[in-house]
Structure formats: C-alpha cells, structure tokens
Design an enzyme around this catalytic site. Structure first.
Site, PDB file in Angstrom:
ATOM      1  N   HIS A  99       8.884  31.755 -36.565  1.00 38.12           N
ATOM      2  CA  HIS A  99      10.241  31.973 -36.035  1.00 38.12           C
ATOM      3  C   HIS A  99      10.431  31.497 -34.598  1.00 38.12           C
ATOM      4  O   HIS A  99      11.530  31.588 -34.060  1.00 38.12           O
ATOM      5  CB  HIS A  99      10.627  33.458 -36.130  1.00 38.12           C
ATOM      6  CG  HIS A  99       9.933  34.328 -35.107  1.00 38.12           C
ATOM      7  ND1 HIS A  99       8.691  34.864 -35.312  1.00 38.12           N
ATOM      8  CD2 HIS A  99      10.317  34.755 -33.876  1.00 38.12           C
ATOM      9  CE1 HIS A  99       8.328  35.583 -34.259  1.00 38.12           C
ATOM     10  NE2 HIS A  99       9.291  35.523 -33.368  1.00 38.12           N
TER      11      HIS A  99
HETATM   12  C1  UD1 Z   1      13.836  37.145 -30.852  1.00 41.98           C
HETATM   13  C2  UD1 Z   1      13.055  37.102 -29.539  1.00 41.98           C
HETATM   14  C3  UD1 Z   1      11.600  36.760 -29.828  1.00 41.98           C
HETATM   15  C4  UD1 Z   1      11.012  37.727 -30.854  1.00 41.98           C
HETATM   16  C5  UD1 Z   1      11.896  37.766 -32.097  1.00 41.98           C
HETATM   17  C6  UD1 Z   1      11.405  38.845 -33.012  1.00 41.98           C
HETATM   18  C7  UD1 Z   1      14.280  36.325 -27.554  1.00 41.98           C
HETATM   19  C8  UD1 Z   1      14.500  35.200 -26.633  1.00 41.98           C
HETATM   20  N1  UD1 Z   1      13.579  36.039 -28.656  1.00 41.98           N
HETATM   21  O1  UD1 Z   1      13.802  35.845 -31.404  1.00 41.98           O
HETATM   22  O2  UD1 Z   1      10.841  36.892 -28.642  1.00 41.98           O
HETATM   23  O3  UD1 Z   1       9.736  37.264 -31.210  1.00 41.98           O
HETATM   24  O4  UD1 Z   1      13.240  38.089 -31.721  1.00 41.98           O
HETATM   25  O5  UD1 Z   1      11.801  38.646 -34.317  1.00 41.98           O
HETATM   26  O6  UD1 Z   1      14.727  37.409 -27.296  1.00 41.98           O
HETATM   27  N2  UD1 Z   1      19.778  35.905 -36.662  1.00 41.98           N
HETATM   28  C9  UD1 Z   1      20.402  36.380 -37.793  1.00 41.98           C
HETATM   29  N3  UD1 Z   1      20.385  37.716 -38.012  1.00 41.98           N
HETATM   30  C10 UD1 Z   1      19.793  38.616 -37.151  1.00 41.98           C
HETATM   31  C11 UD1 Z   1      19.178  38.108 -36.002  1.00 41.98           C
HETATM   32  C12 UD1 Z   1      19.184  36.753 -35.763  1.00 41.98           C
HETATM   33  O7  UD1 Z   1      20.935  35.630 -38.586  1.00 41.98           O
HETATM   34  O8  UD1 Z   1      19.808  39.827 -37.437  1.00 41.98           O
HETATM   35  C13 UD1 Z   1      19.745  34.421 -36.440  1.00 41.98           C
HETATM   36  C14 UD1 Z   1      20.914  33.902 -35.634  1.00 41.98           C
HETATM   37  O9  UD1 Z   1      21.244  32.660 -36.141  1.00 41.98           O
HETATM   38  C15 UD1 Z   1      20.333  33.748 -34.246  1.00 41.98           C
HETATM   39  C16 UD1 Z   1      18.887  33.398 -34.521  1.00 41.98           C
HETATM   40  O10 UD1 Z   1      18.549  34.108 -35.706  1.00 41.98           O
HETATM   41  O11 UD1 Z   1      20.983  32.770 -33.489  1.00 41.98           O
HETATM   42  C17 UD1 Z   1      17.925  33.770 -33.412  1.00 41.98           C
HETATM   43  O12 UD1 Z   1      18.026  35.160 -33.090  1.00 41.98           O
HETATM   44  P1  UD1 Z   1      17.648  35.700 -31.620  1.00 41.98           P
HETATM   45  O13 UD1 Z   1      17.721  37.172 -31.593  1.00 41.98           O
HETATM   46  O14 UD1 Z   1      18.394  34.943 -30.584  1.00 41.98           O
HETATM   47  O15 UD1 Z   1      16.159  35.226 -31.448  1.00 41.98           O
HETATM   48  P2  UD1 Z   1      14.927  35.385 -32.426  1.00 41.98           P
HETATM   49  O16 UD1 Z   1      14.525  34.033 -32.882  1.00 41.98           O
HETATM   50  O17 UD1 Z   1      15.201  36.424 -33.434  1.00 41.98           O
HETATM   51  N1  UDP Z   2       7.263  42.146 -39.560  1.00 42.58           N
HETATM   52  C1  UDP Z   2       7.883  42.854 -40.597  1.00 42.58           C
HETATM   53  N2  UDP Z   2       8.477  42.132 -41.594  1.00 42.58           N
HETATM   54  C2  UDP Z   2       8.467  40.776 -41.636  1.00 42.58           C
HETATM   55  C3  UDP Z   2       7.828  40.074 -40.574  1.00 42.58           C
HETATM   56  C4  UDP Z   2       7.250  40.794 -39.544  1.00 42.58           C
HETATM   57  O1  UDP Z   2       7.908  44.086 -40.589  1.00 42.58           O
HETATM   58  O2  UDP Z   2       9.026  40.200 -42.581  1.00 42.58           O
HETATM   59  C5  UDP Z   2       6.642  42.921 -38.469  1.00 42.58           C
HETATM   60  C6  UDP Z   2       5.201  42.573 -38.181  1.00 42.58           C
HETATM   61  O3  UDP Z   2       4.326  43.321 -39.009  1.00 42.58           O
HETATM   62  C7  UDP Z   2       5.064  42.923 -36.722  1.00 42.58           C
HETATM   63  C8  UDP Z   2       6.437  42.620 -36.160  1.00 42.58           C
HETATM   64  O4  UDP Z   2       7.325  42.590 -37.271  1.00 42.58           O
HETATM   65  O5  UDP Z   2       4.820  44.310 -36.545  1.00 42.58           O
HETATM   66  C9  UDP Z   2       6.424  41.268 -35.488  1.00 42.58           C
HETATM   67  O6  UDP Z   2       7.730  40.881 -35.223  1.00 42.58           O
HETATM   68  P1  UDP Z   2       8.153  39.358 -35.012  1.00 42.58           P
HETATM   69  O7  UDP Z   2       7.156  38.465 -35.640  1.00 42.58           O
HETATM   70  O8  UDP Z   2       9.564  39.265 -35.449  1.00 42.58           O
HETATM   71  O9  UDP Z   2       8.178  39.234 -33.423  1.00 42.58           O
HETATM   72  P2  UDP Z   2       7.066  39.006 -32.293  1.00 42.58           P
HETATM   73  O10 UDP Z   2       5.988  39.998 -32.485  1.00 42.58           O
HETATM   74  O11 UDP Z   2       6.601  37.588 -32.401  1.00 42.58           O
HETATM   75  O12 UDP Z   2       7.848  39.198 -31.047  1.00 42.58           O
END
Ligand code: UD1
Ligand code: UDP
Length: 399
Positions: A235
């Site tokens: 992601h």
């Molecule tokens: C964010 C965090 C990242 C973390 C991740 C955990 C930042 C900069 N990034 O990344 O550090 O590892 O969360 O999962 O804060 N979207 C949906 N539905 C949702 C959420 C997001 O469709 O519920 C889509 C949208 O198109 C959005 C994109 O995902 O633009 C990215 O979401 P965003 O929260 O900006 O960043 P993540 O990639 O989720």
């Molecule tokens: N996780 C989850 N379901 C998923 C993918 C990840 O519950 O489909 C959990 C995973 O076990 C871990 C956390 O989400 O505890 C990690 O989150 P993510 O990878 O979104 O973010 P990051 O840790 O890179 O910030």
C-alpha cells in the site's frame, strides 16, 4: 486525568486497543486516579473494512468525535485534521493528547495539540527509516519533536532520539521498569522525556492471537492449508502510485503464485490503482485478491503463511514476532531489528532491478526459511505490557 487519543488509520485502531484495555483494567482495580479517555477519530480511513470492523472486533468504544476528514492530498488532509482537531481539543482540554505511529493523523493531531499548549504523548516514537522520501518519515520526525512524552518501542528508537539531541532518557533507554523510585524521577524531570515501554503491537498481537485462534475461520473460507500459501500486502505510495512499479510487483506475485497460492488483501489505495490499470482481474487462479481482512483474520493468515511479502511496517514486525520469513518490498525499514535478526529481507524498490531481485528472493525463499529456522529467536520489542507502562507513566505526571 483526561487523555485524548487521536486516531484515524487502520494500524492506529489496532494500537489503540491495548491502551483502552489498560484503562479498563485500572478502573477494575479501582486505581485512585480516574482516567477519562476521549477518542477523536480523524476520519482518515472510513471504509468499513479499514475502520468499523476494527472497532467492532477489538471491542473499542465508539469514537467520541469523528472529524470526517476523509482522503486528500497531504496538505489538505493534514490541514483539515489540524483545523477540526483544534476545535475539539479546545473544548475537551485534555491533560494529554496521545498520538500513534506515523500517519498524517499522527502529525496533525500532535501539532494541533502542541500549539494549543497541550501536552503530547507519542506512542511509537523514535523510529527512523532515514528515508525522507517517505511521508511517514517526515511525520515521525516532526511528531517526535513536538511531543512531551516519547514512548519508544525499542532501545534503537531511544538511540535514534539521542542522536537528535533528546537528553532526558528514562532508565538509560532500557525497557522501563515502572516500579520503585524510577517513577518519581519521571514526575520531576522537565519534558521532553524518552521512555522505552516496548512495542504496543506486541500487546495487541498477544491478546489478539489468543482470540483469533478460537474465532477466525479465514483459512477454511479461503481453502488454505497452513504453510501452503504466501501472504502479500502492498500500500505504500512509492509502490502503488507508479504504474511501472505496481505492474512489476503484480507480475512478481503472479510468478510466486505459480509455486504457491498467494493471498493478497488489497488496501483501498492499491485497489484504486490496480483498477485504473485494469489489473484487478490479475487475481485469478492461485493469486487471491481479496478485500482487506479483520485483524484477527490477518493474524491467522500471517501465522500460517510460508512467506510474507509486504511493504507495511506493522506486517513486517508481526512476521518477525510470529517467526514467519518476510520479504519487504522497500529500500529501507524503520524496523531494522527484523532484518538484523535474519527474519526479514529488503527487496529494494528500483523497478528495473525489482523483477530480478524478486525472482532471486523467490528462489531464495527456501534458503531464507531454512536460515530463519536457525535465526535468533530473541524479541527486541518488549514483553507485551507497553500499554501498562504507558498508563503508569501518564498517571505519574498527574501527581
Ligand atoms: C495511510 C498512512 C500510512 C499507513 C496507512 C495504513 C499517511 C501519509 N499514510 O496510508 O502511513 O501505513 O495509512 O493503512 O498518513 N482510501 C479509501 N478508503 C479508505 C481509506 C483510503 O478508498 O477508507 C483510498 C483513497 O483513495 C485515498 C487512498 O486510499 O486517497 C490513500 O489513503 P490515505 O489515508 O491518504 O493513505 P494510505 O495509503 O491509507
Ligand atoms: N491488517 C489487517 N488487515 C489487513 C491488512 C493489515 O488487520 O487486511 C493489520 C496488520 O495485521 C497490522 C496492521 O493492519 O496490524 C498494519 O497496517 P497497515 O499495513 O495498513 O499500515 P502500516 O503498519 O504500514 O502503517
């Protein structure tokens, strides 16, 4: 004492759960100091499978506030959270604002609180990948530098902060011993304070796994046998937003799936780009592209995987804790101990070399698994009582 947790993204809901449990335990034990816990959800993650399932499964109280900020550019998202969090914080006036990890919700929450003069506690402080291209690295550094209590998960995290000039290191950076006279020192010292409490995700994992093993049906649903499949998650912006790179990663996963089934719970960000590239249908045959799964199902998928391919911070570390070999689809990691211990390898990010490197990694999986079996089984991430240590530190500041 009133504390306000500011959360917004999937991993933060998981990190919040042990703290909620620690507060409940204090109330059960009738601790003299009563803690009021306000939960502020920024709305950064909002899909049911990125949000609601975690509150339900982990028995979290509904957030007291949902700022409903949603998705957007870094500036817009961070700015909107600050604007809206400021109003709530002004009303609630917590003794401590608590932020978790390294997302935009973390930085925005910390900045809004610090500028109002509230004290800020950062859980997962001191991590560094030393890769400023990642927005998370910027978020971590800035959050640490406006926090008053820096709760580090490891000794390395404490050392990182020492290198940046932090001076008040509790107990020399060792895992905090919350008994005895050490604790009163904390109450007297000037902020910022750096405390190694261990990793709150160890608390989450130990508690979650016990329940997951009873409750999860995910292996049956996906018709998987333990050790007969690999697990993948992708992601990070640097992997998803560049077409060439995402395509290379998908080709690599397809290649792996010729040897073993691959389960890939797809993050919404990745789904968006895969759809755009018409690659969602690549998930046929033995490459299973599925919706994001609940935490308990994820723990079971991780524990029983032959290998994990990921760019997630949390998943890398869970692989290490569960002793499953992991290939990290990035150049750097903020969890270097997982690599040093032999359980994690970095596959790099240059798209040209990526295919070659992943192919090599795939060939080496057996070798990696064999070497992992002999790798150190120590655990640098603490004993699973980070939340208890955090609550002990916070309550000492109320004396
Ligand atoms: C964010 C965090 C990242 C973390 C991740 C955990 C930042 C900069 N990034 O990344 O550090 O590892 O969360 O999962 O804060 N979207 C949906 N539905 C949702 C959420 C997001 O469709 O519920 C889509 C949208 O198109 C959005 C994109 O995902 O633009 C990215 O979401 P965003 O929260 O900006 O960043 P993540 O990639 O989720
Ligand atoms: N996780 C989850 N379901 C998923 C993918 C990840 O519950 O489909 C959990 C995973 O076990 C871990 C956390 O989400 O505890 C990690 O989150 P993510 O990878 O979104 O973010 P990051 O840790 O890179 O910030």
């Amino acid at each position: 004492m009133k504390i306000a947790s500011i959360v917004g993204a999937r991993p933060q809901f998981i990190k919040l759960a042990p703290l909620v449990r620690a507060i409940r335990a204090r109330h059960r034990l009738r601790s003299r100091l009563k803690i009021e816990h306000v939960i502020i959800h920024t709305g950064q993650h909002y899909d049911d499978r990125m949000n609601r399932i975690f509150f339900e499964e982990l028995g979290l109280p509904d957030p007291d506030y949902n700022l409903g900020v949603g998705s957007g550019s870094h500036g817009r998202q961070t700015g909107e959270i600050m604007k809206k969090a400021e109003k709530v914080l002004q009303k609630e006036r917590p003794d401590w604002a608590i932020v978790y990890g390294d997302t935009n919700s973390t930085l925005a929450g910390a900045l809004a609180a610090a500028k109002l003069g509230h004290r800020v506690a950062h859980i997962e402080a001191g991590l560094r990948s030393y890769d400023r291209r990642m927005p998370e690295e910027v978020n971590r550094i800035l959050t640490d530098h406006c926090s008053h209590l820096l709760f580090c998960p490891t000794r390395r995290a404490v050392q990182n902060l020492e290198l940046e000039g932090f001076k008040n290191i509790f107990a020399g950076g060792r895992l905090a011993d919350m008994s005895g006279k050490n604790r009163s020192l904390l109450a007297k010292a000037p902020f910022p304070w750096v405390v190694n409490v261990g990793d709150i995700m160890v608390d989450a994992l130990l508690h979650g796994m016990a329940i997951a093993q009873r409750k999860s049906r995910i292996l049956k649903e996906l018709q998987l046998r333990p050790g007969q499949y690999d697990l993948a998650t992708i992601h990070r912006a640097q992997n998803t937003d560049e077409q060439e790179r995402l395509k290379a990663l998908m080709e690599a996963l397809l290649e792996i799936s010729r040897i073993r089934a691959v389960v890939f719970p797809v993050h919404p960000r990745t789904r968006k780009y895969l759809k755009r590239m018409e690659l969602m249908s690549a998930g046929s045959g033995r490459l299973h592209l599925i919706d994001p799964v609940s935490y308990f199902d994820m723990l079971i998928l991780e524990k029983n995987a032959a290998t994990i391919w990921t760019d997630s911070g949390g998943v890398q570390k869970e692989a290490y804790l569960l002793k499953v070999p992991c290939i990290t689809l990035r150049d750097t990691t903020e969890w270097p101990e997982t690599v040093e211990s032999g359980w994690n390898r970095l596959a790099g990010s240059d798209p040209e070399n990526l295919q070659k490197k992943l192919k090599r990694a795939l060939k080496q999986t057996e070798e990696l698994r064999a070497s992992c079996r002999q790798a150190r089984k120590d655990n640098v991430y603490g004993t699973g009582d980070a939340a208890g240590r955090i609550m002990a530190c916070l309550s000492d500041t109320a004396r």
